[in-house]
Scaffold this active site. Structure first.
Site: not given
Length: 168
Positions: A12, A72, A144
């Protein structure tokens, strides 16, 4: 999708905090390997922050030996400058994966949420809850890191689905 078992790295990316998570799949069972965040701190030189992200992701890849990476996609913010910095941080993490020879798979945040929770508009707390359930762990992680683990789990779900479809 080449690998059938092994460790997948979930990322992420962020310019100040990049979440990572390693998930192992063995005979269809998912388990947590490691998770955490890379903090670039209060470093004011943006290039140094990108270097920190690259070096940290490269070191983690070397330590845990993933076979694939799931990342992501960048959320497009209202501020173009923020979106650009986020994209550059993502690029630093992807470069580390590329140098290591990892195949990288990208997923929209809504797809990741839908894969775990059943809806693309799920709250972060719902995603964190489902990550804990799927990985059978009670640890709590930084947001995160949870998002990175969710990306890895989403990828493993997608990979399993693709194998089933190919078998038909």
């Amino acid at each position: 999708m080449p690998a059938t078992d092994g460790v997948v790295l979930g990322l992420d990316p962020g310019s100040r905090v990049t979440g990572y998570g390693f998930v192992r799949e063995c005979s269809g069972v998912l388990s947590l390997v490691a998770a955490g965040v890379v903090r670039t701190g209060s470093e004011t030189d943006f290039c140094r922050r990108l270097g920190t992200i690259y070096a940290a992701v490269a070191e983690l890849i070397g330590r845990y030996g993933p076979v694939e990476a799931a990342v992501e996609n960048v959320f497009v913010a209202k501020n173009p400058g923020t979106a650009l910095k986020l994209g550059q941080a993502r690029g630093a993490a992807l470069a580390a994966c590329a140098v290591a020879g990892l195949p990288v798979f990208s997923y929209e945040p809504t797809i990741i949420k839908k894969s775990l929770v059943g809806t693309g508009r799920a709250e972060k707390s719902q995603v964190a809850f489902m990550v804990g359930r799927v990985l059978a762990c009670r640890e709590t992680f930084a947001v995160d890191a949870t998002d990175a683990l969710a990306a890895a789990v989403c990828h493993l779900n997608q990979r399993r689905l693709m194998r089933l479809c190919e078998a038909r």
